[in-house]
Design a protein around this motif. Structure first.
Motif, PDB file in Angstrom:
ATOM      1  N   ARG A  95       8.338  51.544  11.478  1.00  0.00           N
ATOM      2  CA  ARG A  95       6.894  51.680  11.755  1.00  0.00           C
ATOM      3  C   ARG A  95       6.673  52.587  12.960  1.00  0.00           C
ATOM      4  NH1 ARG A  95       5.085  46.692  11.205  1.00  0.00           N
ATOM      5  NH2 ARG A  95       4.138  47.122   9.211  1.00  0.00           N
ATOM      6  N   ARG A  96       7.494  52.409  14.012  1.00  0.00           N
ATOM      7  CA  ARG A  96       7.368  53.255  15.209  1.00  0.00           C
ATOM      8  C   ARG A  96       7.641  54.713  14.867  1.00  0.00           C
ATOM      9  NH1 ARG A  96       9.735  48.835  17.579  1.00  0.00           N
ATOM     10  NH2 ARG A  96      11.819  49.743  17.462  1.00  0.00           N
ATOM     11  N   ARG A  97       8.639  54.968  14.026  1.00  0.00           N
ATOM     12  CA  ARG A  97       8.940  56.347  13.637  1.00  0.00           C
ATOM     13  C   ARG A  97       7.781  56.957  12.853  1.00  0.00           C
ATOM     14  NH1 ARG A  97      14.141  54.254  13.219  1.00  0.00           N
ATOM     15  NH2 ARG A  97      14.015  53.807  11.001  1.00  0.00           N
ATOM     16  N   LEU A  98       7.204  56.178  11.920  1.00  0.00           N
ATOM     17  CA  LEU A  98       6.065  56.676  11.148  1.00  0.00           C
ATOM     18  C   LEU A  98       4.874  56.961  12.051  1.00  0.00           C
ATOM     19  CD1 LEU A  98       6.226  54.369   7.986  1.00  0.00           C
ATOM     20  CD2 LEU A  98       6.766  56.809   8.109  1.00  0.00           C
ATOM     21  N   LEU A  99       4.612  56.056  12.997  1.00  0.00           N
ATOM     22  CA  LEU A  99       3.507  56.277  13.937  1.00  0.00           C
ATOM     23  C   LEU A  99       3.757  57.512  14.800  1.00  0.00           C
ATOM     24  CD1 LEU A  99       2.739  52.604  14.999  1.00  0.00           C
ATOM     25  CD2 LEU A  99       1.315  54.109  13.592  1.00  0.00           C
ATOM     26  N   GLY A 100       5.008  57.760  15.147  1.00  0.00           N
ATOM     27  CA  GLY A 100       5.353  58.967  15.901  1.00  0.00           C
ATOM     28  C   GLY A 100       5.044  60.230  15.114  1.00  0.00           C
ATOM     29  N   VAL A 101       5.356  60.202  13.823  1.00  0.00           N
ATOM     30  CA  VAL A 101       5.041  61.356  12.969  1.00  0.00           C
ATOM     31  C   VAL A 101       3.525  61.547  12.872  1.00  0.00           C
ATOM     32  CG1 VAL A 101       5.230  62.301  10.627  1.00  0.00           C
ATOM     33  CG2 VAL A 101       7.202  61.176  11.670  1.00  0.00           C
ATOM     34  N   ILE A 102       2.803  60.442  12.745  1.00  0.00           N
ATOM     35  CA  ILE A 102       1.333  60.523  12.681  1.00  0.00           C
ATOM     36  C   ILE A 102       0.802  61.142  13.972  1.00  0.00           C
ATOM     37  CG2 ILE A 102      -0.803  59.173  12.672  1.00  0.00           C
ATOM     38  CD1 ILE A 102       0.672  57.164  10.811  1.00  0.00           C
TER      39      ILE A 102
END
Length: 148
Positions: free
Chosen positions: A22-29
């Motif tokens: 989730r943290r990685r996805l939020l970083g991409v966002i």
């Protein structure tokens, strides 16, 4: 916003998603949103001088409830014609435009330090609770949280 960036918030809500993922996805966002062009928020203005003049009249005092008849008579156009002109200019009705104008003005009032009650009355709501309900529905947050 590209298709991948549109899908990422959905992916973040998947049940069972590991916190690290989730943290990685939020970083991409966040990375995808950083270069977004930020422009000043403003109400759309009419190109035709008749609805533009009618809108200016209404904006002068949003605390007063106004029907379409009021500005139409002052700009020398029939009520139905003004309604059609507003629909052509903004893609909505006069009440829809006025509601957007009231919310927009309330955002300004709140950001300048007005209380929720003051903003509600200055922008034409009969009660603060009606204002809070409308503001929350349109903005996705309460006027109090917006003010903070």
């Amino acid at each position: 916003m590209g298709p991948l960036l549109r899908e990422l918030p959905i992916a973040c809500t998947e049940p069972g998603l590991a916190p690290a993922e989730r943290r990685r996805l939020l970083g991409v966002i966040n990375q995808g949103l950083l270069p977004a062009d930020i422009t000043a928020l403003q109400l759309p203005t009419a190109r035709d001088p008749r609805p533009a003049a009618a809108c200016r009249l209404v904006l002068k005092d949003l605390s007063q409830p106004r029907t379409l008849t009021w500005p139409a008579g002052r700009v020398g156009v029939g009520e139905r014609q003004l309604g059609r002109l507003l629909l052509a200019e903004f893609g909505g009705t006069c009440p829809e435009w006025r509601a957007n104008a009231r919310i927009f003005q309330a955002m300004i009032e709140l950001s300048e330090g007005a209380t929720v009650t003051q903003a509600a009355h200055r922008c034409g709501w009969a009660t603060p609770s009606a204002f809070i309900d409308t503001f929350t529905r349109v903005m996705g947050r309460t006027p109090g949280s917006y003010r903070r």
